[in-house]
Design an enzyme around this catalytic site. Structure first.
Site, PDB file in Angstrom:
ATOM      1  N   CYS A  75      35.184 199.003  61.962  1.00 52.50           N
ATOM      2  CA  CYS A  75      36.250 199.356  62.979  1.00 52.50           C
ATOM      3  C   CYS A  75      35.461 200.635  64.039  1.00 52.50           C
ATOM      4  CB  CYS A  75      37.494 200.258  62.485  1.00 52.50           C
ATOM      5  SG  CYS A  75      38.365 199.333  61.276  1.00 52.50           S
ATOM      6  N   CYS A 125      36.272 204.340  64.693  1.00 49.43           N
ATOM      7  CA  CYS A 125      36.367 205.210  63.383  1.00 49.43           C
ATOM      8  C   CYS A 125      35.011 205.832  62.944  1.00 49.43           C
ATOM      9  CB  CYS A 125      37.031 204.445  62.218  1.00 49.43           C
ATOM     10  SG  CYS A 125      37.296 205.298  60.669  1.00 49.43           S
ATOM     11  N   CYS A 173      54.331 208.995  52.623  1.00 49.45           N
ATOM     12  CA  CYS A 173      53.823 207.884  53.333  1.00 49.45           C
ATOM     13  C   CYS A 173      52.491 207.725  52.807  1.00 49.45           C
ATOM     14  CB  CYS A 173      53.978 208.193  54.985  1.00 49.45           C
ATOM     15  SG  CYS A 173      53.107 206.618  55.867  1.00 49.45           S
ATOM     16  N   ARG A 227      55.754 209.097  67.537  1.00 47.40           N
ATOM     17  CA  ARG A 227      55.044 210.263  67.276  1.00 47.40           C
ATOM     18  C   ARG A 227      53.780 210.439  67.830  1.00 47.40           C
ATOM     19  NH1 ARG A 227      53.143 208.984  62.055  1.00 47.40           N
ATOM     20  NH2 ARG A 227      55.183 209.063  61.453  1.00 47.40           N
ATOM     21  N   CYS A 267      55.320 201.739  58.689  1.00 44.43           N
ATOM     22  CA  CYS A 267      54.945 202.680  59.796  1.00 44.43           C
ATOM     23  C   CYS A 267      53.812 201.940  60.539  1.00 44.43           C
ATOM     24  CB  CYS A 267      54.612 203.941  59.293  1.00 44.43           C
ATOM     25  SG  CYS A 267      53.730 205.144  60.260  1.00 44.43           S
ATOM     26  N   CYS A 325      33.325 203.462  53.787  1.00 49.08           N
ATOM     27  CA  CYS A 325      34.059 202.501  54.007  1.00 49.08           C
ATOM     28  C   CYS A 325      33.208 201.427  54.837  1.00 49.08           C
ATOM     29  CB  CYS A 325      35.110 202.671  55.322  1.00 49.08           C
ATOM     30  SG  CYS A 325      36.244 201.476  55.607  1.00 49.08           S
ATOM     31  N   CYS A 355      51.451 212.478  54.609  1.00 49.17           N
ATOM     32  CA  CYS A 355      50.839 211.326  54.513  1.00 49.17           C
ATOM     33  C   CYS A 355      49.636 211.254  53.666  1.00 49.17           C
ATOM     34  CB  CYS A 355      50.497 210.988  55.842  1.00 49.17           C
ATOM     35  SG  CYS A 355      52.055 211.116  57.009  1.00 49.17           S
TER      36      CYS A 355
END
Length: 341
Positions: A77, A80, A149, A279, A209, A73, A117
């Site tokens: 961030c 992460c 999801c 959640r 979500c 990636c 997910c």
């Protein structure tokens, strides 16, 4: 604060009554939950449970994550381990093949998860990655009643429409932190780009979500603002993550919040988003510790199994935690269905 005092203890049930009635807590009331002393924790959880029970009784929804693409990636961030700024030693691989994604769906059913997910790292999906997910979802939907999801990064409106047409029920794209704090966490994309993706998902007909990561230097006022934002977005599902400060990431030095504070945060989101799926998500094992079970008094949903690059609690431990607390797993109506492989 508009709540009345009983001795030295607030009558937190007044906040519960406002929440159940659909009234938005004032900023003062919302901050009072986060600023409350630990002596107030059990009364706060009892009030949050009044709201949770009103809309969800004792049911707990289970969700399972499949890390469909790991690492690689280019985004920066700070939280992460898969980002370009991370030196964390993680497994890296490109998008999983359809057969592996189908096996993941069957595993979700085995774990009694109603939602599967599919998550992929990166700024947004390539055409190949998008089609791989579409092909897998199409087959899963033909053979099971799992809710799907997807979480594939930033989406265009056209990509969102294709996912929805394939049968993706829900799209996850977290706001993560407040708009004011966003530039301190990520610089390669903006907060507004994230909210735009959520709007694309909603317009395409997918359930939105979106959640947060608590513990990234945000203020109490910003936590309240995040909760207000998710209510305004009308997010149907709200994962509350607590930062797992992974070695090799820019936020590895951050101190964890106490388990008591984390419980107050979950209660706050229940008060502000009373009818939504709240959640307990990434970092719950580390941050909530032995107080994890108490989170179910406010939250009505749990991720079971591992997360993206960090390990979760065992499936048996999650199932037993729910049973021991007197709650019940909301199993998929067709849990015995099988996904063709």
């Amino acid at each position: 604060m508009s709540t009345s005092a009983i001795g030295s203890t607030y009558d937190w049930s007044i906040l519960a009554q406002k929440s159940i009635a659909g009234e938005l807590l004032t900023k003062e009331e919302a901050l009072s939950v986060l600023q409350a002393t630990d002596d107030e924790l059990l009364p706060i959880l009892q009030a949050a449970y009044q709201v949770r029970y009103r809309f969800f009784a004792k049911r707990v929804k289970l969700n399972m994550i499949m890390n469909a693409k790991s690492g690689h990636c280019r985004e920066d961030c700070g939280y992460c381990s898969q980002s370009s700024r991370s030196s964390a030693p993680i497994e890296k691989y490109t998008i999983l093949d359809k057969e592996t994604l189908l096996k993941g769906a069957q595993e979700a059913i085995t774990r009694k998860a109603g939602t599967y997910c599919i998550v992929a790292s990166g700024r947004g999906p390539t055409e190949r990655e998008l089609q791989q997910v579409i092909d897998a979802v199409t087959e899963i939907k033909q053979t099971s009643s799992l809710k799907i999801c997807a979480c594939l990064g930033l989406l265009t409106s056209e990509q969102a429409s294709r996912l929805a047409a394939a049968g993706v029920d829900r799209y996850n794209h977290n706001i993560n932190t407040s708009k004011e704090n966003y530039a301190a966490i990520t610089t390669t994309h903006t907060y507004d780009q994230r909210t735009e993706t959520i709007e694309h998902a909603k317009t395409a007909g997918m359930s939105p979500c979106s959640g947060v990561i608590i513990g990234m230097g945000e203020t109490l006022e910003e936590i309240v603002e995040m909760a207000y934002t998710l209510r305004a977005i009308n997010a149907d599902s709200i994962p509350i993550n607590f930062l797992n400060p992974i070695l090799g990431t820019p936020l590895a030095h951050m101190e964890r919040n106490t388990p008591r504070f984390c419980l107050k945060v979950i209660a706050l989101f229940r008060f502000i988003c009373p009818t939504k799926e709240v959640r307990i998500a990434g970092g719950r094992e580390l941050n909530l510790g032995h107080l994890q079970p108490l989170a179910l008094y406010a939250a009505n949903s749990v991720f079971v199994g591992d997360y993206l690059t960090t390990a979760g609690q065992s499936i048996h431990a999650d199932h037993q935690m729910i049973v021991d607390m007197g709650f019940e797993i909301e199993e998929n109506a067709f849990a015995n269905d099988h996904v063709h492989e």
